[in-house]
Structures are given as structure tokens and as C-alpha cells.
Design an enzyme around this catalytic site. Structure first.
Site, short mmCIF file in Angstrom:
data_model
loop_
_atom_site.label_atom_id
_atom_site.label_comp_id
_atom_site.label_asym_id
_atom_site.label_seq_id
_atom_site.Cartn_x
_atom_site.Cartn_y
_atom_site.Cartn_z
N GLY A 14 0.79 -1.23 0.00
CA GLY A 14 0.00 0.00 0.00
C GLY A 14 0.82 1.28 0.00
N THR A 16 1.92 3.08 -2.48
CA THR A 16 1.42 4.09 -3.43
C THR A 16 0.12 4.72 -2.94
OG1 THR A 16 2.48 2.90 -5.23
CG2 THR A 16 0.76 4.45 -5.84
N LYS A 37 9.00 8.96 -7.79
CA LYS A 37 9.12 7.50 -7.82
C LYS A 37 10.53 7.23 -8.32
CE LYS A 37 7.82 3.16 -7.74
NZ LYS A 37 7.34 2.43 -6.57
N ASP A 50 3.44 4.47 -10.60
CA ASP A 50 2.95 4.81 -9.26
C ASP A 50 2.76 6.32 -9.09
OD1 ASP A 50 2.92 2.17 -8.61
OD2 ASP A 50 4.58 2.26 -7.19
N GLY A 110 9.81 4.38 -2.64
CA GLY A 110 10.79 3.40 -3.07
C GLY A 110 10.16 2.34 -3.95
N ALA A 111 10.89 1.26 -4.12
CA ALA A 111 10.38 0.09 -4.85
C ALA A 111 10.47 -1.08 -3.88
CB ALA A 111 11.23 -0.16 -6.09
N GLY A 170 -1.29 0.11 5.55
CA GLY A 170 -1.61 0.35 4.14
C GLY A 170 -3.04 0.03 3.77
N SER A 171 -3.61 -0.95 4.44
CA SER A 171 -4.96 -1.36 4.07
C SER A 171 -5.62 -2.00 5.29
CB SER A 171 -4.87 -2.35 2.91
OG SER A 171 -6.16 -2.71 2.48
N ALA A 201 -9.20 -0.43 3.70
CA ALA A 201 -9.20 -1.29 2.52
C ALA A 201 -10.24 -0.77 1.54
CB ALA A 201 -9.51 -2.73 2.92
N1 LIG Z 1 -6.20 0.88 1.17
C1 LIG Z 1 -6.34 0.36 -0.04
N2 LIG Z 1 -7.51 0.35 -0.66
C2 LIG Z 1 -7.66 -0.21 -1.87
N3 LIG Z 1 -6.71 -0.78 -2.55
C3 LIG Z 1 -5.53 -0.80 -2.00
C4 LIG Z 1 -5.24 -0.23 -0.72
N4 LIG Z 1 -3.94 -0.40 -0.44
C5 LIG Z 1 -3.46 -1.04 -1.50
N5 LIG Z 1 -4.39 -1.27 -2.43
C6 LIG Z 1 -4.24 -1.98 -3.71
O1 LIG Z 1 -3.28 -3.00 -3.50
C7 LIG Z 1 -2.32 -3.00 -4.54
C8 LIG Z 1 -0.97 -2.65 -3.96
O2 LIG Z 1 -1.03 -1.34 -3.40
P1 LIG Z 1 0.10 -0.31 -3.69
O3 LIG Z 1 -0.23 0.95 -2.98
O4 LIG Z 1 0.34 -0.19 -5.16
O5 LIG Z 1 1.32 -1.07 -2.98
P2 LIG Z 1 2.87 -0.79 -3.10
O6 LIG Z 1 3.03 0.58 -3.61
O7 LIG Z 1 3.37 -0.99 -1.70
O8 LIG Z 1 3.39 -1.85 -4.02
C9 LIG Z 1 -2.82 -1.99 -5.56
O9 LIG Z 1 -3.56 -2.67 -6.53
C10 LIG Z 1 -3.69 -1.05 -4.76
O10 LIG Z 1 -4.70 -0.46 -5.52
MG LIG Z 2 3.91 1.39 -5.26
#
Ligand SMILES: Nc1ncnc2c1ncn2[C@@H]1O[C@H](COP(=O)(O)OP(=O)(O)O)[C@@H](O)[C@H]1O
Ligand SMILES: [Mg+2]
Length: 241
Positions: A14, A16, A37, A50, A110-111, A170-171, A201
Site C-alpha cells: 500500500g 502508493t 518515484k 505509481d 521506493g520500490a 496500508g490497508s 481497505a
Molecule cells: N487501502 C487500499 N484500498 C484499496 N486498494 C488498496 C489499498 N492499499 C493497496 N491497495 C491496492 O493493492 C495494490 C498494492 O497497493 P500499492 O499501494 O500499489 O502497494 P505498493 O506501492 O506498496 O506496491 C494496488 O492494486 C492497490 O490499488
Molecule cells: Mg507502489
């Protein structure tokens, strides 16, 4: 806090979405925001990365990307396999410092996790954070398994003389299980850093206007929001501790 580095306990935790929430909240507070990014992997040249996703959700931010590699791998590996130049930590630090001269807040995503390699010399986001003396926000999953990876990340930051600014979940599930509820107390304890927010989430698929209106309620005052960790614990985890 002109530069805030955003790392996570791993990939897909989460980062991003949290970066977008931090950006939206800062924008709502009247601050100008840039999102860097450092290295974008796993997307083709014409696909949104991102930083573009942050802009879509958060609104008018400056976006920047130092390199892009097609394969969804660690940047160093993806660069090597693509025969492209890697991104070095000093380049990340220089780009962030430059953006910081023109914006109130620069978010560096970061990545993957903290020690994912950017170049063949083993340079990481932690090296860039160190060069910038920037605080590092750690994005963590809510449930079982998060305590170990969050503590490892916090320890690694400290071993490098970096202080974790805090943790953002993050979620946060609609129906948190026992592990998630207990983690509200244990995450800040093992990390030695405060919980600075929790993104519900499903937030990543909200309409951008709804996302922007809600984001300040997910983040603590340290991040310009109105989220209260104690009130959240009482509401989401009554009786868990
Ligand atoms: N709170 C959230 N609500 C809805 N989708 C989420 C949430 N957090 C992450 N996601 C979904 O999970 C996936 C990974 O999230 P992301 O933010 O891209 O993670 P990271 O940047 O750490 O790889 C994405 O498809 C994103 O849309
Ligand atoms: Mg990301």
C-alpha cells in the site's frame, strides 16, 4: 519536513495508496507537493506508473520518475536485464533535494521494501534517505506477519542512523481479525515509532474526489490529518488489549 521517504515492509503493501493519501492531505492543508518515484519497474513506457496513480488519486502534484524498467523486478535486477542504466541513491537524493527547493513537501516512494537494490553496488532507498537526512515513513500490512517485517525495517533504519517517522497501515480491513486488532498496540511497540495512520481497505478504488475528502481522516496530525490512534484503537479493537 520537506522530504519524506516512504518505504514499506515489502511490495504490494500500500505504499502508493498511502503516498496518495499523504499527498492529498498535504494538498488539503494548502501545501505544494511533489512525488518522486525513484525507479518504476513492471510498466511499459506508455503505462501510468505509481507517481501517476498518486496524481490521479490525490490531485495536482508534481510527478517525477528517474527510471523505468519493463520487468517487475528489483530495480537493480530489472536494469541489468534490460541493459539500462541503474538509478543510484545519490541521484534519488539529488532529485528529491531539487524538488524540495520548489515544493513544500516531497514524497519519495521506493520500490518494494527498504533494502531492495537500486544498483549493482547494493545502493538502496535507505542510502538515499541517509543522504537526505530525511524521515522515513514505513507502510505496513495490518495482519499476521507484519510485526516481524515492521520491526526489521525499523531496526535497519536505526542501524543506519535514520529514525522511522512512524507507521501507516496500508490497508485496514473492514472486518479486522484478531491479529490485526492486536497489531494496533503491537506495531508501534515493536517499531518504537508511532502509528501515524491507517488507510481503509478499498480506498484505492474510491473516486478521486471521495479519496481526497477522506484522506485527512486516515492520517495523524503529524501528517496534517486528523486521525487519532487512540480513538481508532478504541473503535476498531475494543477489548483486544
Ligand atoms: N487501502 C487500499 N484500498 C484499496 N486498494 C488498496 C489499498 N492499499 C493497496 N491497495 C491496492 O493493492 C495494490 C498494492 O497497493 P500499492 O499501494 O500499489 O502497494 P505498493 O506501492 O506498496 O506496491 C494496488 O492494486 C492497490 O490499488
Ligand atoms: Mg507502489
Amino acid at each position: 519536513m520537506p522530504v519524506l521517504v516512504i518505504t514499506g515492509t515489502g511490495t504490494e503493501v500500500g505504499k502508493t495508496v498511502v503516498t496518495a493519501a499523504v499527498a492529498a492531505t498535504a494538498l488539503a492543508a494548502g501545501r505544494s507537493v511533489a512525488v518522486l518515484k525513484a525507479a518504476q519497474t513492471g510498466v511499459r513506457p506508455d503505462e501510468p506508473g505509481d507517481a501517476a496513480e498518486v496524481a490521479r488519486l490525490a490531485g495536482p502534484v508534481t510527478t517525477a520518475e528517474l527510471a523505468r524498467y519493463p520487468e517487475p523486478l528489483a530495480p537493480a535486477t530489472a536494469a541489468r536485464r534490460a541493459g539500462l542504466a541503474p538509478v543510484h541513491p545519490h541521484e534519488v537524493a539529488e532529485a528529491a533535494a531539487k524538488l524540495a527547493t520548489e515544493h513544500d513537501l516531497v514524497l519519495v516512494e521506493g520500490a518494494g521494501g527498504l533494502l531492495v537494490r537500486f544498483d549493482a553496488a547494493g545502493g538502496t532507498l535507505a542510502d538515499a534517505a541517509r543522504l537526505l537526512s530525511a524521515p522515513v515513513l514505513v507502510v505496513a500490512p495490518a495482519g499476521l506477519g507484519t510485526l516481524n517485517s515492521t520491526e526489521l525495517t525499523a531496526r535497519e533504519l536505526r542501524s543506519r542512523g535514520l529514525e522511522p517517522a512512524g507507521i501507516v497501515i496500508g490497508s485496514w480491513p473492514t472486518a479486522p481479525d484478531l491479529a490485526a486488532r492486536c497489531n494496533l498496540a503491537d506495531l508501534p511497540d515493536v517499531a518504537g515509532a508511532p502509528l501515524l495512520g491507517s488507510v481503509p481497505a478499498g480506498s484505492g478504488v474510491l473516486a478521486p474526489t471521495v479519496f481526497r475528502a477522506a484522506a485527512p481522516q486516515w492520517l495523524a496530525p503529524r501528517l496534517d490529518g486528523s486521525w487519532d490512534a487512540e480513538a481508532f484503537r478504541v473503535r476498531e479493537a475494543p477489548g483486544a488489549f
